[in-house]
Design an enzyme around this catalytic site. Sequence first.
Site, mmCIF file in Angstrom:
data_model
loop_
_atom_site.group_PDB
_atom_site.id
_atom_site.type_symbol
_atom_site.label_atom_id
_atom_site.label_comp_id
_atom_site.label_asym_id
_atom_site.label_seq_id
_atom_site.Cartn_x
_atom_site.Cartn_y
_atom_site.Cartn_z
ATOM 1 N N LYS A 12 -74.236 1.860 65.663
ATOM 2 C CA LYS A 12 -74.515 0.415 65.674
ATOM 3 C C LYS A 12 -75.585 -0.017 66.674
ATOM 4 C CE LYS A 12 -70.301 -1.137 63.533
ATOM 5 N NZ LYS A 12 -69.168 -2.029 63.486
ATOM 6 N N SER A 68 -63.749 5.893 56.167
ATOM 7 C CA SER A 68 -64.102 4.494 55.914
ATOM 8 C C SER A 68 -63.543 4.001 54.577
ATOM 9 C CB SER A 68 -65.625 4.332 55.910
ATOM 10 O OG SER A 68 -65.961 3.033 55.463
ATOM 11 N N THR A 109 -72.010 2.279 60.993
ATOM 12 C CA THR A 109 -70.771 2.250 61.756
ATOM 13 C C THR A 109 -70.838 3.291 62.856
ATOM 14 O OG1 THR A 109 -68.359 2.161 61.558
ATOM 15 C CG2 THR A 109 -69.492 3.749 60.127
ATOM 16 N N SER A 121 -64.802 1.261 53.297
ATOM 17 C CA SER A 121 -65.875 0.432 52.732
ATOM 18 C C SER A 121 -66.251 0.816 51.302
ATOM 19 C CB SER A 121 -67.124 0.488 53.621
ATOM 20 O OG SER A 121 -66.917 -0.265 54.783
ATOM 21 N N GLY A 133 -67.117 -2.769 74.255
ATOM 22 C CA GLY A 133 -68.098 -2.048 73.446
ATOM 23 C C GLY A 133 -68.726 -2.982 72.412
HETATM 24 P P1 ATR Z 1 -67.479 0.236 69.723
HETATM 25 O O1 ATR Z 1 -68.950 -0.011 69.616
HETATM 26 O O2 ATR Z 1 -66.875 0.749 68.462
HETATM 27 O O3 ATR Z 1 -66.722 -0.927 70.301
HETATM 28 P P2 ATR Z 1 -67.731 1.703 72.221
HETATM 29 O O4 ATR Z 1 -68.983 0.979 72.563
HETATM 30 O O5 ATR Z 1 -67.670 3.173 72.448
HETATM 31 O O6 ATR Z 1 -67.322 1.509 70.709
HETATM 32 O O7 ATR Z 1 -66.516 0.978 73.008
HETATM 33 C C1 ATR Z 1 -65.247 1.502 73.046
HETATM 34 C C2 ATR Z 1 -64.352 0.630 73.930
HETATM 35 O O8 ATR Z 1 -63.063 1.296 74.050
HETATM 36 C C3 ATR Z 1 -64.855 0.451 75.348
HETATM 37 O O9 ATR Z 1 -64.438 -0.793 75.848
HETATM 38 C C4 ATR Z 1 -64.158 1.610 76.094
HETATM 39 O O10 ATR Z 1 -64.029 1.423 77.476
HETATM 40 P P3 ATR Z 1 -65.239 1.897 78.458
HETATM 41 O O11 ATR Z 1 -66.286 0.845 78.381
HETATM 42 O O12 ATR Z 1 -64.603 2.007 79.784
HETATM 43 O O13 ATR Z 1 -65.697 3.244 77.928
HETATM 44 C C5 ATR Z 1 -62.801 1.533 75.431
HETATM 45 N N1 ATR Z 1 -62.061 2.785 75.609
HETATM 46 C C6 ATR Z 1 -62.276 3.960 75.006
HETATM 47 N N2 ATR Z 1 -61.391 4.886 75.434
HETATM 48 C C7 ATR Z 1 -60.586 4.260 76.341
HETATM 49 C C8 ATR Z 1 -59.463 4.654 77.144
HETATM 50 N N3 ATR Z 1 -58.987 5.893 77.092
HETATM 51 N N4 ATR Z 1 -58.875 3.740 77.931
HETATM 52 C C9 ATR Z 1 -59.355 2.490 77.997
HETATM 53 N N5 ATR Z 1 -60.420 2.028 77.273
HETATM 54 C C10 ATR Z 1 -61.011 2.915 76.457
#
Ligand code: ATR
Length: 280
Positions: A71, A20, A67, A22, A136
């Site tokens: 969250k 980070s 983070t 921050s 997410g």
């Molecule tokens: P954050 O809170 O940081 O946004 P998160 O809630 O884990 O983290 O969300 C991660 C995002 O990246 C999601 O949209 C996830 O897609 P899914 O909802 O299908 O899990 C996306 N993501 C992570 N790895 C991925 C991958 N290999 N291909 C496509 N999308 C991915």
Amino acid sequence: MPHPDRFLLAGVMGWPVMHSRSPMMHNYWFKQHGLAGTYVPLAIPPERLAGALRGLHPLGFAGCNVTIPHKQQAMKIVDEVDTLATAIGAISCVVVRSDGSLAGTNNDCYGFIQSVKAEQPGWRADAGPIVVIGAGGGSRAVCYGLAREGAKEIRLVNRTLVRAQEIAVQFGSPIKALPWEQRHDALEGAAMVVNTTSMGMVGQPALDIRLDKLGKSALAADIVYIPLETPFLAAARKRGNRTMNGLGMLLNQGRPAWKAWFGIEPEVTPELRAMVEKTI
Ligand code: ATR
């Protein structure tokens, strides 16, 4: 203004957290304002989050940021969550009140919108359809901010369609949830595309998207800031699109946090930005 004898304390709880930037940003602001204080990275695994948050008050912390991956979990632990964070469904900042109770808010939405406005003068959310990739916590803050700024159409594409559909139901009319296979075609006629997934972040594969349907006047944005230019942004830049990375979002979300903790709204100066960029 904080009492001159008080040593000001804040930090960021994450797991992992050592990447980070921050602490660098907040410690720059302490120095800039001539205040005695420090901002520390707090490596907190999920099972210790509740205890760590409850420890803020006895240790004298004004508050902390939360983070990845805290969250959503932190939202369930704090005593009160404001309407904005409740709507987004995640908190990014905890404020310790004088009675020791914990208040949660979300500054990611402000950080994202402020950074777009600062880096892209004349930008308007209603200039045309906006494609948001990912559903997410980061996406929720971005979508909420864009909708609040007046976006008329947000094409929300996610690998897991149901997560995008949940956001569409919750946030209402501008959001249209689309299946992952449509991410390439969804770019047609878009004024802006935002990656909110972790794809392209250091150690992660690049975001898999073809940009050939994206108009040359469209803005390509990423909320990832390590690296400063993700493969997605590099591809957009090479074909002539304007781009912006996630560093502005990080820097700008720190301002309302400081205001809540210390009563001061610090500036995102070019010097601060350059200092952080040099370390990435
Ligand atoms: P954050 O809170 O940081 O946004 P998160 O809630 O884990 O983290 O969300 C991660 C995002 O990246 C999601 O949209 C996830 O897609 P899914 O909802 O299908 O899990 C996306 N993501 C992570 N790895 C991925 C991958 N290999 N291909 C496509 N999308 C991915």
